[in-house]
Scaffold this motif. Structure first.
Motif, short mmCIF file in Angstrom:
data_model
loop_
_atom_site.label_atom_id
_atom_site.label_comp_id
_atom_site.label_asym_id
_atom_site.label_seq_id
_atom_site.Cartn_x
_atom_site.Cartn_y
_atom_site.Cartn_z
N GLU A 1 -2.77 5.81 11.16
CA GLU A 1 -3.28 4.67 10.37
C GLU A 1 -3.12 3.38 11.17
OE1 GLU A 1 -2.05 3.89 6.34
OE2 GLU A 1 -1.76 6.00 5.93
N TYR B 1 0.85 -1.19 0.00
CA TYR B 1 0.00 0.00 0.00
C TYR B 1 0.88 1.24 0.00
CZ TYR B 1 -3.66 3.30 1.02
OH TYR B 1 -4.54 4.35 0.93
N HIS C 1 0.47 10.86 10.22
CA HIS C 1 -0.42 10.09 9.35
C HIS C 1 -0.31 8.57 9.54
CE1 HIS C 1 -3.01 9.16 6.06
NE2 HIS C 1 -2.04 8.70 5.29
N HIS C 2 0.89 8.02 9.38
CA HIS C 2 1.02 6.56 9.48
C HIS C 2 0.82 6.06 10.91
CE1 HIS C 2 3.47 6.61 5.50
NE2 HIS C 2 2.17 6.67 5.29
N CYS D 1 0.60 5.57 0.13
CA CYS D 1 -0.23 6.77 0.25
C CYS D 1 -0.12 7.57 -1.03
CB CYS D 1 0.25 7.63 1.42
SG CYS D 1 -0.05 6.83 3.00
N CYS E 1 -6.81 6.02 4.32
CA CYS E 1 -5.82 5.00 3.93
C CYS E 1 -6.10 3.67 4.62
CB CYS E 1 -4.41 5.48 4.24
SG CYS E 1 -3.89 6.78 3.10
ZN LIG Z 1 -1.97 7.37 3.76
#
Ligand SMILES: [Zn+2]
Length: 474
Positions: free
Chosen positions: A251, A25, A247-248, A27, A222
């Motif tokens: 996630e 995956y 962000h991660h 982003c 995501c």
């Molecule tokens: Zn992302």
């Protein structure tokens, strides 16, 4: 393959859940403006990683999102939606802006030989999945409603800061940058899963939800898109290093809270592209895009070549001078390839396999693209016929994607010129010498030594003099 994992902060053997299959995956872009070449450095390195994994025999399934809603000006959930900002700037609708910049992004990718991922998913196409996941997190006690928004409750986690390089101090910076603090949050580091209240009442895209009409937060996109298309066991998650936090981190928090087990064991992050004045950004200095490079007469693949000359885990300094050096080196490389004769001899399998193994050795060791480029020069110097050399170059180029064979065909280099080049000042080596000097200046002696050793492996000896560094052949 040995690959550095940001999560464990170690180089480790890359493993997958299912043998032979990689669920990957990455982003994708927030499509409110052109991508700058610093963003594109990440996509180039992810492309190389995907192609290298496929080269070694994996079946790679790659998913990428397109953020067309929910990414606010500050990653810490404050400010205006970037898409809305773009629409106002250009007096268009958000969906017009999204379409235009999504197309522009893929046009840039094509010019840079970046393969389009198997599955590309705009966030606006997955609203029901976001709502389902947010509801699931509320049901499991990981999320709460406050002031009209749904927040993830980070205090419910054993460990929130999974990328150890980031800690509460980074957050303080995030809060400062975001100007104002959101008083609805139970904990400073909680983040928004679904917005219904925003100061910006003209938010164009809104959907019905159990919590009122609103729109998703950026981070949930995501997680939900990955879970939808890749299932609960992802093998590899990629992105630029500035996405590691928040962000991660977010996630991981919400995905693992939702599925109840580890989600993705391997994280691949690419370091920044800097200019001499610091980190490249859209708002600071010259806005460097692929179109600008073309306007100035550069082949976009020269930029790809420039990126490959550095390791993805080192920040890279962009200057027009270094791009010029890359352009010269690329051109010279193509001329040398053009001078090879495909009718010269039969394919020598022993040599082919020996050099293929050498390429695997460097690329399989944490994706060392700069040695991967050096391997091209080793092929040119190899004691074998033209047919074998061309076969090897084409083979390496399945990963490097520099259009070596095709572009070389367009260059008709007279053999004498190529021969005369051998002892001249090689721009590639001069560029590496300049990079080494810059590293020394920053007291990054490990990097300086790495460049010296790399050149030594090619038989190039550096000579430091009071006037600067020169080189000679060993
Ligand atoms: Zn992302």
């Amino acid at each position: 393959m040995i690959l550095y994992n940001t999560l464990t902060r170690k180089k480790e053997e890359f493993k997958t859940h299912e043998e032979g299959k990689v669920r990957m995956y990455t982003c994708g872009p927030t499509v409110y403006h052109f991508a700058h070449i610093g963003n594109l450095r990440s996509y180039i390195m992810e492309d190389i990683l995907e192609k290298y994994l496929a080269y070694t025999g994996y079946d790679v399934d790659r998913v990428m999102n397109i953020t067309d809603v929910g990414h606010l000006s500050s990653d810490a959930d404050t400010g205006e939606d970037k898409m809305l900002k773009g629409a106002k700037r250009e007096k268009k609708t958000v969906m017009e802006i999204a379409k235009f910049y999504t197309d522009a992004f893929f046009a840039d990718c094509e010019k840079l030989n970046i393969k389009v991922p198997d599955t590309v998913v705009p966030a606006t196409s997955c609203i029901p999945e976001f709502i389902e996941m947010v509801q699931g997190l509320i049901d499991k006690g990981y999320a709460y409603l406050a002031g009209g928004n749904v927040y993830f409750d980070t205090s419910k986690l054993k460990e929130y800061y999974v990328f150890n390089d980031h800690d509460a101090e980074d957050l303080e910076v995030g809060v400062r940058e975001g100007v104002e603090e959101d008083t609805n949050k139970r904990n400073k580091i909680d983040f928004v899963l679904w917005f219904t209240k925003s100061k910006f009442e003209d938010q164009e895209l809104k959907w019905d939800s159990p919590w009122g009409v609103g729109y998703p937060g950026w981070h949930i996109e995501c997680s939900a898109i990955s879970l939808k298309h890749q299932g609960e066991y992802l093998d590899l998650h990629c992105g630029g290093i500035d996405n590691a936090f928040p962000h991660h981190t977010n996630e991981i928090a919400q995905s693992e809270a939702y599925i109840g087990h580890e989600w993705c064991p391997h994280w691949f992050h690419i370091l920044h592209l800097n200019t001499n004045s610091g980190k490249m950004s859209k708002s600071k200095g010259e806005f460097l895009t692929v179109s600008l490079l073309e306007e100035k007469g550069y082949d976009p693949l020269v930029y790809r070549f420039f990126c490959l000359q550095s390791h993805y885990r080192k920040s890279l300094v962009f200057s027009w001078d270094s791009l010029d050096n890359a352009a010269q080196a690329y051109e010279k490389l193509l001329k040398k390839i053009a001078a090879l004769d495909e009718n010269d001899g039969e394919l020598d399998e022993a040599v082919f396999n020996e050099y293929k193994a050498k390429f695997n050795e460097v690329m399989g060791n944490d994706l060392n693209t700069s040695l991967g480029v050096t391997a091209l020069y080793d092929v040119l110097k190899a004691k074998t016929n033209g047919k074998t050399k061309l076969a090897l170059l084409a083979d390496y180029d399945r990963v490097l994607s520099l259009n070596l064979i095709e572009a070389a065909k367009k260059r008709k280099a007279p053999k004498e010129e190529v021969a005369a080049d051998t002892d001249a000042n090689d721009p590639r080596i001069l560029d590496l010498i300049a990079q080494r000097a810059a590293a020394k200046k920053e007291r990054n002696f490990a990097e300086a030594d790495r460049i010296r050793d790399m050149l030594a492996a090619e038989g190039i000896i550096l000579v430091d003099t009071p006037q600067g560094t020169t080189y000679k052949k060993a």
